[in-house]
Scaffold this motif. Structure first.
Motif, PDB file in Angstrom:
ATOM      1  N   GLU B 200      -8.340  -5.646   8.490  1.00  0.00           N
ATOM      2  CA  GLU B 200      -8.496  -5.358   9.917  1.00  0.00           C
ATOM      3  C   GLU B 200      -7.200  -5.585  10.689  1.00  0.00           C
ATOM      4  O   GLU B 200      -7.060  -5.135  11.813  1.00  0.00           O
ATOM      5  N   ASN B 202      -3.435  -5.863  12.298  1.00  0.00           N
ATOM      6  CA  ASN B 202      -2.325  -4.975  12.650  1.00  0.00           C
ATOM      7  C   ASN B 202      -1.011  -5.454  12.041  1.00  0.00           C
ATOM      8  O   ASN B 202      -0.091  -4.678  11.828  1.00  0.00           O
ATOM      9  N   ILE B 203      -0.925  -6.744  11.840  1.00  0.00           N
ATOM     10  CA  ILE B 203       0.283  -7.316  11.235  1.00  0.00           C
ATOM     11  C   ILE B 203      -0.151  -8.224  10.085  1.00  0.00           C
ATOM     12  O   ILE B 203      -1.103  -8.990  10.211  1.00  0.00           O
ATOM     13  N   ASN B 228      -1.307 -13.041  16.007  1.00  0.00           N
ATOM     14  CA  ASN B 228      -2.622 -12.622  15.520  1.00  0.00           C
ATOM     15  C   ASN B 228      -2.519 -11.825  14.214  1.00  0.00           C
ATOM     16  O   ASN B 228      -3.182 -10.815  14.021  1.00  0.00           O
ATOM     17  N   ALA B 229      -1.646 -12.291  13.348  1.00  0.00           N
ATOM     18  CA  ALA B 229      -1.459 -11.614  12.064  1.00  0.00           C
ATOM     19  C   ALA B 229      -2.343 -12.258  11.000  1.00  0.00           C
ATOM     20  O   ALA B 229      -2.794 -13.396  11.152  1.00  0.00           O
ATOM     21  N   LYS B 259       0.178  -2.125  10.853  1.00  0.00           N
ATOM     22  CA  LYS B 259       1.365  -1.542  11.498  1.00  0.00           C
ATOM     23  C   LYS B 259       2.627  -2.163  10.917  1.00  0.00           C
ATOM     24  O   LYS B 259       3.616  -1.482  10.697  1.00  0.00           O
ATOM     25  N   VAL B 260       2.575  -3.451  10.690  1.00  0.00           N
ATOM     26  CA  VAL B 260       3.735  -4.149  10.116  1.00  0.00           C
ATOM     27  C   VAL B 260       3.292  -5.003   8.936  1.00  0.00           C
ATOM     28  O   VAL B 260       2.322  -5.754   9.034  1.00  0.00           O
TER      29      VAL B 260
END
Lengths: 276, 326
Positions: B200, B202-203, B228-229, B259-260
């Protein structure tokens, strides 16, 4: 099906079927040779996820002191080599449902597995891998279970056979696990964590040459082969990430960190940092 | 009319998962005439405001005579009933562990076509795109049948709101399906910590064998908490016993599309790339400039991760404190 009075109390011989697939080694490059074809001269291996099912089956039979582990494969003649590997790891015998193609859709694969198993005997337990690493369909265990009217759980990372059926664990999200009880016989799709698959020894490889591999031509199974649920229309290569895009950020740790954060901020990729 | 059901996933706390929006976007862009969100939870009304902007025209509260929270078989049968009742051509969900389990059960019961881990699909052509050979190729697969199922890889599709938000209404649907009673989820063992789910996130910040101990993963968690990784790991780090398998990215672990992706002390085996190559940006932190990861990443920081990560944490902390002051 014959009633062999199944019980997990060490008294009755279990018959366990393990579905194994012959797949290209992940480390191999895939060269496409047509719209939906690839150069099959690369190294093929036993599908890595199927190793967990095979190991689980062998451990159950070893613990019980008797029983039979039979591998079932749907694949080309070349899959024989992978079946020999499974026999060297410890399966007692193998069945190959021979096809002309590497990619048969999951629905037909499941029906071929079901028929081959039912022709052979009545299963107490069936293992598969959670997916195959070539077509990554993630659904054959479910279709096989539906065809056999058995319960199924995929992604099984722990297994315990009890007198009241199979108790399994699967990893869901954020490190959480579900504990699930299934009546037996059932279909279990294995993944990493269920056990530590063993490797074949040299004497076992030699012994495996004498073990039986039964071949069935898929055309003998009276399947409606033209009725595939899905059709592989084409395969396209995915361009590999190239070194050309690489930006090296050199300097002391502080300089590196600042430069990276700045780059990621400019691209609005840092959560909650830089006004997002 | 191409009516499409979108199977909404909630997290453990009943919050809409962020990846739902990319999945709904995929269904809209596939050419759906109407999108029906199916929520297997009584409290559907509270999700309405967040789903309407994505073009959902109906919210269906799905239930069955018996509670299906513990019976995936009953849940799947109830979905099939909803599919028939609302005349849905296609049922789309997330290809998460639970999402793909439900879709595969339903497709197998109905003997209907299914493609999981999709990167997109098309309702007119009746085709879907998905990875083959650990992401080395993309397959175009045709659904042969009028009704079919589709599971979208989480984070594979960028969420885009609809041109015009819809005015959705909530409708309850109760299935009469019976539980075959062959399996039951007896309990859920929760992780002790509040973990950001890898698929889920993003990072993602992942550690490899070079992390050298379970304790050292703390520096990754400290940095991750600020942005929030999620924290992941390579197979080598899992096999060395530093972290549990639930954190493994790559073959025999999870497939992620953040994303990253920040790979720390990871050499970059092909099996690892199989699980993260669809990340938008890959950052490598590895002192070894000859590590294979540098052949396929976007940013390379050839330093000691035990110095670079704390520096990164410090820089992010400073920016955050400056921002909170201004």
């Amino acid at each position: 099906m014959e009633d062999r009075g199944f019980s997990w109390k060490g008294r009755v011989k279990m018959r366990i079927y393990v579905c194994v697939k012959n797949v290209p080694d992940t480390a191999e490059s895939i060269a496409l040779t047509g719209t939906a074809a690839f150069d099959e001269s690369v190294k093929f291996v036993l599908n890595p996820y199927d190793e967990y099912g095979l190991e689980a089956a062998l451990q159950i039979v070893e613990k019980q002191g008797e029983g039979e582990v039979i591998t079932v494969t749907v694949g080309k003649e070349a899959a024989t080599k992978t079946i020999r590997t499974a026999l060297a790891i410890g399966a007692h015998r193998g069945i190959l449902v021979k096809t002309d193609v590497q990619f048969l859709d999951s629905g037909l694969t499941a029906l071929a597995l079901q028929k081959a198993i039912e022709l052979d005997g009545s299963p107490d337990l069936i293992f598969t891998g959670k997916e195959s690493v070539d077509s990554e369909g993630l659904q054959t265990p479910y279709r096989l279970a539906a065809a056999l009217k058995m319960p199924v759980i995929n992604d099984v990372a722990a297994l315990n056979i009890t007198d009241d059926g199979a108790v399994v664990e699967r990893e869901i999200e954020g490190g959480a696990r579900e504990v699930i009880r299934l009546s037996m016989p059932c279909v279990i799709g294995g993944t990493k964590g269920m056990n530590e698959p063993r490797q074949p020894t040299l004497p076992a490889i030699l012994r495996a040459k004498k073990k039986e591999i039964k071949q069935i031509d898929i055309h003998e199974l009276n399947l409606a082969l033209e009725k595939a649920k899905t059709t592989l229309v084409k395969l396209d290569p995915v361009p590999e990430r190239s070194k050309a895009n690489l930006k090296m950020i050199e300097g002391d740790p502080q300089t590196m960190a600042e430069a990276l954060v700045q780059l990621l901020q400019e691209e609005k990729l840092l959560n909650g940092v830089g006004g997002e | 009319m191409k009516n499409v059901g979108v199977l909404i996933e909630l997290d453990e706390k009943g919050v809409l998962k962020g990846t739902n929006f990319g999945m709904i976007t995929a269904a809209r862009e596939a050419g759906a005439d109407a999108l029906y969100a199916i929520i297997s939870n009584g409290d559907t009304e509270k999700y309405k405001d967040r789903l309407q902007p994505y073009g959902v025209s109906k919210l269906i509260t799905l239930s069955a005579g018996d509670d299906f929270a513990h019976s995936p078989d009953l849940h799947a049968k109830a979905l099939i009933d909803a599919l028939n009742h609302f005349d849905l051509q296609c049922l789309v969900g997330l290809s998460s562990v639970k999402g793909r389990d439900l879709l595969a059960r339903a497709a197998a019961f109905l003997d209907a076509p299914l493609v999981l881990d999709c990167l997109g699909f098309d309702l007119t052509e009746k085709t879907a795109l998905k990875s083959h050979f650990s992401g080395k190729t993309v397959a175009t697969i045709r659904f042969n049948g009028d009704h079919f199922f589709c599971g979208i890889r989480p984070n594979a599709i960028e969420p885009k709101p609809a041109a015009a938000p819809s005015d959705a209404h909530v409708e309850a649907f109760q299935s009469n399906a019976k539980d075959p009673g062959l399996l039951k989820i007896e309990k859920t063992l929760h992780s002790e910590k509040d973990v950001v789910e890898l698929t889920e996130a993003n990072i993602i910040i992942s550690g490899g064998r070079a992390m050298a101990s379970p304790e050292n993963f703390k520096i990754l968690h400290e940095c991750a908490a600020l942005i929030n990784a999620a924290v992941g790991a390579s197979r080598a780090a899992v096999d060395a016993g530093y972290v549990p398998h639930s954190m493994q990215v790559g073959q025999t672990g999870k497939t992620v599309s953040p994303k990253v992706y920040i790979a720390c002390g990871i050499s970059g085996a092909i099996q690892h790339f199989a699980g993260m190559k669809t990340a938008k940006k890959i950052v490598a932190i590895n002192w070894d400039k000859d590590a294979p990861i540098y052949n396929k990443c976007d940013y390379g920081l050839p330093g000691d991760l035990f110095e670079v990560i704390p520096a990164l944490t410090k820089v992010i902390k400073e920016i955050k404190s400056r921002e909170s002051e201004s």
